[in-house]
Scaffold this motif. Structure first.
Motif, PDB file in Angstrom:
ATOM      1  N   GLY B   1       0.808  -1.204   0.000  1.00  0.00           N
ATOM      2  CA  GLY B   1       0.000   0.000   0.000  1.00  0.00           C
ATOM      3  C   GLY B   1       0.840   1.251   0.000  1.00  0.00           C
ATOM      4  O   GLY B   1       2.055   1.184   0.000  1.00  0.00           O
ATOM      5  N   ALA B   2       0.175   2.429   0.005  1.00  0.00           N
ATOM      6  CA  ALA B   2       0.811   3.740   0.049  1.00  0.00           C
ATOM      7  C   ALA B   2       1.741   3.956  -1.135  1.00  0.00           C
ATOM      8  O   ALA B   2       2.928   4.225  -0.963  1.00  0.00           O
ATOM      9  N   VAL B   3       1.188   3.823  -2.325  1.00  0.00           N
ATOM     10  CA  VAL B   3       1.966   4.006  -3.555  1.00  0.00           C
ATOM     11  C   VAL B   3       1.623   5.346  -4.174  1.00  0.00           C
ATOM     12  O   VAL B   3       0.451   5.715  -4.300  1.00  0.00           O
ATOM     13  N   VAL B   4       2.670   6.066  -4.556  1.00  0.00           N
ATOM     14  CA  VAL B   4       2.509   7.347  -5.227  1.00  0.00           C
ATOM     15  C   VAL B   4       3.172   7.250  -6.595  1.00  0.00           C
ATOM     16  O   VAL B   4       4.315   6.788  -6.705  1.00  0.00           O
ATOM     17  N   SER B   5       2.462   7.682  -7.614  1.00  0.00           N
ATOM     18  CA  SER B   5       3.032   7.644  -8.967  1.00  0.00           C
ATOM     19  C   SER B   5       3.234   9.063  -9.483  1.00  0.00           C
ATOM     20  O   SER B   5       2.564  10.007  -9.036  1.00  0.00           O
ATOM     21  N   GLN B   6       4.159   9.207 -10.401  1.00  0.00           N
ATOM     22  CA  GLN B   6       4.388  10.473 -11.078  1.00  0.00           C
ATOM     23  C   GLN B   6       4.477  10.220 -12.570  1.00  0.00           C
ATOM     24  O   GLN B   6       5.006   9.217 -13.019  1.00  0.00           O
ATOM     25  N   HIS B   7       3.965  11.198 -13.305  1.00  0.00           N
ATOM     26  CA  HIS B   7       4.012  11.091 -14.755  1.00  0.00           C
ATOM     27  C   HIS B   7       4.229  12.466 -15.362  1.00  0.00           C
ATOM     28  O   HIS B   7       3.565  13.427 -14.944  1.00  0.00           O
ATOM     29  N   PRO B   8       5.168  12.619 -16.293  1.00  0.00           N
ATOM     30  CA  PRO B   8       6.052  11.568 -16.806  1.00  0.00           C
ATOM     31  C   PRO B   8       7.258  11.351 -15.893  1.00  0.00           C
ATOM     32  O   PRO B   8       7.475  12.125 -14.979  1.00  0.00           O
ATOM     33  N   SER B   9       8.016  10.337 -16.162  1.00  0.00           N
ATOM     34  CA  SER B   9       9.225  10.105 -15.379  1.00  0.00           C
ATOM     35  C   SER B   9      10.402  10.892 -15.954  1.00  0.00           C
ATOM     36  O   SER B   9      11.335  11.239 -15.242  1.00  0.00           O
ATOM     37  N   TRP B  10      10.324  11.158 -17.265  1.00  0.00           N
ATOM     38  CA  TRP B  10      11.369  11.913 -17.957  1.00  0.00           C
ATOM     39  C   TRP B  10      10.697  12.886 -18.900  1.00  0.00           C
ATOM     40  O   TRP B  10       9.727  12.530 -19.567  1.00  0.00           O
ATOM     41  N   VAL B  11      11.181  14.100 -18.978  1.00  0.00           N
ATOM     42  CA  VAL B  11      10.674  15.011 -19.990  1.00  0.00           C
ATOM     43  C   VAL B  11      11.794  15.929 -20.458  1.00  0.00           C
ATOM     44  O   VAL B  11      12.541  16.463 -19.637  1.00  0.00           O
ATOM     45  N   ILE B  12      11.877  16.057 -21.763  1.00  0.00           N
ATOM     46  CA  ILE B  12      12.820  16.995 -22.381  1.00  0.00           C
ATOM     47  C   ILE B  12      11.997  17.983 -23.182  1.00  0.00           C
ATOM     48  O   ILE B  12      11.149  17.583 -23.984  1.00  0.00           O
ATOM     49  N   CYS B  13      12.231  19.264 -22.979  1.00  0.00           N
ATOM     50  CA  CYS B  13      11.422  20.262 -23.671  1.00  0.00           C
ATOM     51  C   CYS B  13      12.301  21.432 -24.108  1.00  0.00           C
ATOM     52  O   CYS B  13      13.424  21.597 -23.638  1.00  0.00           O
ATOM     53  N   LYS B  14      11.752  22.217 -24.992  1.00  0.00           N
ATOM     54  CA  LYS B  14      12.452  23.402 -25.462  1.00  0.00           C
ATOM     55  C   LYS B  14      12.198  24.564 -24.512  1.00  0.00           C
ATOM     56  O   LYS B  14      11.135  24.647 -23.874  1.00  0.00           O
ATOM     57  N   SER B  15      13.150  25.453 -24.450  1.00  0.00           N
ATOM     58  CA  SER B  15      13.012  26.637 -23.617  1.00  0.00           C
ATOM     59  C   SER B  15      11.776  27.432 -24.039  1.00  0.00           C
ATOM     60  O   SER B  15      11.513  27.615 -25.231  1.00  0.00           O
ATOM     61  N   GLY B  16      10.992  27.867 -23.068  1.00  0.00           N
ATOM     62  CA  GLY B  16       9.810  28.651 -23.355  1.00  0.00           C
ATOM     63  C   GLY B  16       8.513  27.868 -23.338  1.00  0.00           C
ATOM     64  O   GLY B  16       7.424  28.455 -23.300  1.00  0.00           O
ATOM     65  N   THR B  17       8.617  26.560 -23.346  1.00  0.00           N
ATOM     66  CA  THR B  17       7.400  25.743 -23.318  1.00  0.00           C
ATOM     67  C   THR B  17       6.998  25.454 -21.881  1.00  0.00           C
ATOM     68  O   THR B  17       7.768  25.679 -20.945  1.00  0.00           O
ATOM     69  N   SER B  18       5.769  24.946 -21.718  1.00  0.00           N
ATOM     70  CA  SER B  18       5.265  24.590 -20.395  1.00  0.00           C
ATOM     71  C   SER B  18       5.218  23.074 -20.252  1.00  0.00           C
ATOM     72  O   SER B  18       4.951  22.360 -21.216  1.00  0.00           O
ATOM     73  N   VAL B  19       5.473  22.624 -19.053  1.00  0.00           N
ATOM     74  CA  VAL B  19       5.502  21.191 -18.774  1.00  0.00           C
ATOM     75  C   VAL B  19       4.616  20.897 -17.579  1.00  0.00           C
ATOM     76  O   VAL B  19       4.712  21.566 -16.548  1.00  0.00           O
ATOM     77  N   LYS B  20       3.762  19.889 -17.716  1.00  0.00           N
ATOM     78  CA  LYS B  20       2.885  19.497 -16.613  1.00  0.00           C
ATOM     79  C   LYS B  20       3.329  18.159 -16.059  1.00  0.00           C
ATOM     80  O   LYS B  20       3.536  17.201 -16.806  1.00  0.00           O
ATOM     81  N   ILE B  21       3.443  18.091 -14.739  1.00  0.00           N
ATOM     82  CA  ILE B  21       3.826  16.857 -14.047  1.00  0.00           C
ATOM     83  C   ILE B  21       2.677  16.457 -13.134  1.00  0.00           C
ATOM     84  O   ILE B  21       2.159  17.282 -12.374  1.00  0.00           O
ATOM     85  N   GLU B  22       2.289  15.187 -13.217  1.00  0.00           N
ATOM     86  CA  GLU B  22       1.193  14.689 -12.388  1.00  0.00           C
ATOM     87  C   GLU B  22       1.718  13.854 -11.223  1.00  0.00           C
ATOM     88  O   GLU B  22       2.666  13.087 -11.368  1.00  0.00           O
ATOM     89  N   CYS B  23       1.072  13.988 -10.095  1.00  0.00           N
ATOM     90  CA  CYS B  23       1.386  13.203  -8.911  1.00  0.00           C
ATOM     91  C   CYS B  23       0.085  12.571  -8.425  1.00  0.00           C
ATOM     92  O   CYS B  23      -0.876  13.286  -8.133  1.00  0.00           O
ATOM     93  N   ARG B  24       0.069  11.248  -8.366  1.00  0.00           N
ATOM     94  CA  ARG B  24      -1.142  10.527  -7.965  1.00  0.00           C
ATOM     95  C   ARG B  24      -0.883   9.587  -6.793  1.00  0.00           C
ATOM     96  O   ARG B  24       0.118   8.863  -6.789  1.00  0.00           O
ATOM     97  N   SER B  25      -1.779   9.627  -5.827  1.00  0.00           N
ATOM     98  CA  SER B  25      -1.751   8.604  -4.782  1.00  0.00           C
ATOM     99  C   SER B  25      -2.670   7.490  -5.252  1.00  0.00           C
ATOM    100  O   SER B  25      -3.843   7.718  -5.518  1.00  0.00           O
ATOM    101  N   LEU B  26      -2.114   6.284  -5.394  1.00  0.00           N
ATOM    102  CA  LEU B  26      -2.846   5.213  -6.063  1.00  0.00           C
ATOM    103  C   LEU B  26      -3.787   4.438  -5.153  1.00  0.00           C
ATOM    104  O   LEU B  26      -4.811   3.936  -5.602  1.00  0.00           O
ATOM    105  N   ASP B  27      -3.450   4.300  -3.912  1.00  0.00           N
ATOM    106  CA  ASP B  27      -4.261   3.453  -3.039  1.00  0.00           C
ATOM    107  C   ASP B  27      -4.614   4.123  -1.729  1.00  0.00           C
ATOM    108  O   ASP B  27      -4.964   3.453  -0.757  1.00  0.00           O
ATOM    109  N   PHE B  28      -4.539   5.446  -1.703  1.00  0.00           N
ATOM    110  CA  PHE B  28      -4.966   6.171  -0.515  1.00  0.00           C
ATOM    111  C   PHE B  28      -5.338   7.583  -0.915  1.00  0.00           C
ATOM    112  O   PHE B  28      -4.994   8.058  -1.995  1.00  0.00           O
ATOM    113  N   GLN B  29      -6.058   8.248  -0.041  1.00  0.00           N
ATOM    114  CA  GLN B  29      -6.455   9.627  -0.269  1.00  0.00           C
ATOM    115  C   GLN B  29      -5.499  10.557   0.468  1.00  0.00           C
ATOM    116  O   GLN B  29      -5.041  10.245   1.573  1.00  0.00           O
TER     117      GLN B  29
END
Lengths: 115, 117
Positions: B1-29
């Motif tokens: 139990g108590a698993v937290v996921s993140q997505h993406p694990s790797w991201v490469i982007c160009k300067s000036g762009t926006s990047v969104k990172i997600e953090c999810r708790s999978l089996d708890f609130q």
């Protein structure tokens, strides 16, 4: 302000030996929590052990034990019978007693286990 | 139990762009999630505390307009790095504190490595 200090940037230990990683803290709050996390090269933070400021006994979790000396404000991590897989960064952290209860981390100690 | 996921694990982007990172708790609130940044060979530095249904609390020196945090549900928090620049390249890691847990242990996600070119 709370502060966590880890004075050992790196430690080298022979496999199967015990190792102690030092951690001292500074806080004026009587209620606080102390944590140790392991961070292997993959980057994930792995929770190892927790000690509450009011806990009467030192915390233990398998091969991990926490040598909690409240008067000295130290919370050293002891790893018994070290294994090659124990090689990683180790961080000591302290939890704020109130509010969001965020963690403040020490600088970390890189532990290398030699075969 | 108590698993937290993140997505993406790797991201490469160009300067000036926006990047969104997600953090999810999978089996708890988790009403509270935390976002950290870690530069190479350094410790974790807290950027902000994310609270479900309310505005995030940012640490001193962290630009709230650059690092947008949204905590829309009890299992999801997002960090958006807006107009990313090379100096934003770092390891971003989130943690979540379970809603009902006496020890208040924080569980960490696996982290997201961001490289801005």
């Amino acid at each position: 302000a709370q502060k966590i200090t880890q004075t050992q940037p790196g430690m080298f230990v022979q496999e199967k030996e015990a190792v102690t990683l030092d951690c001292t803290y500074d806080t004026s709050d009587p209620s606080y929590g102390l944590f140790w996390y392991k961070q292997p090269s993959s980057g994930e933070m792995i929770f190892l052990i927790y000690q509450g400021s009011y806990d009467q006994q030192n915390a233990t979790e398998g091969r991990y034990s926490l040598n909690f000396q409240k008067a000295r404000k130290s919370a050293n991590l002891v790893i018994s019978a070290s294994q090659l897989g124990d090689s990683a960064m180790y961080f000591c952290a302290m939890r704020e007693p109130q509010g969001a209860q965020k963690l403040v981390f020490g600088q970390g100690t890189r532990l290398t286990i030699n075969p | 139990g108590a698993v937290v996921s993140q997505h993406p694990s790797w991201v490469i982007c160009k300067s000036g762009t926006s990047v969104k990172i997600e953090c999810r708790s999978l089996d708890f609130q988790a009403t509270t999630m935390f976002w950290y940044r870690q530069f190479p060979k350094q410790s974790l530095m807290l950027m902000a505390t994310s609270n479900e249904g309310s505005k995030a609390t940012y640490e001193q020196g962290v630009e709230k307009d650059k690092f947008l945090i949204n905590h829309a549900s009890l299992t999801l928090s997002t960090l958006t790095v807006t107009s990313a620049h090379p100096e934003d390249s770092s390891f971003y890691i989130c943690s979540a504190r379970p809603l009902h847990m006496y020890q208040e242990t924080q569980y960490f996600g696996p982290g997201t490595r961001l490289l801005v070119l």
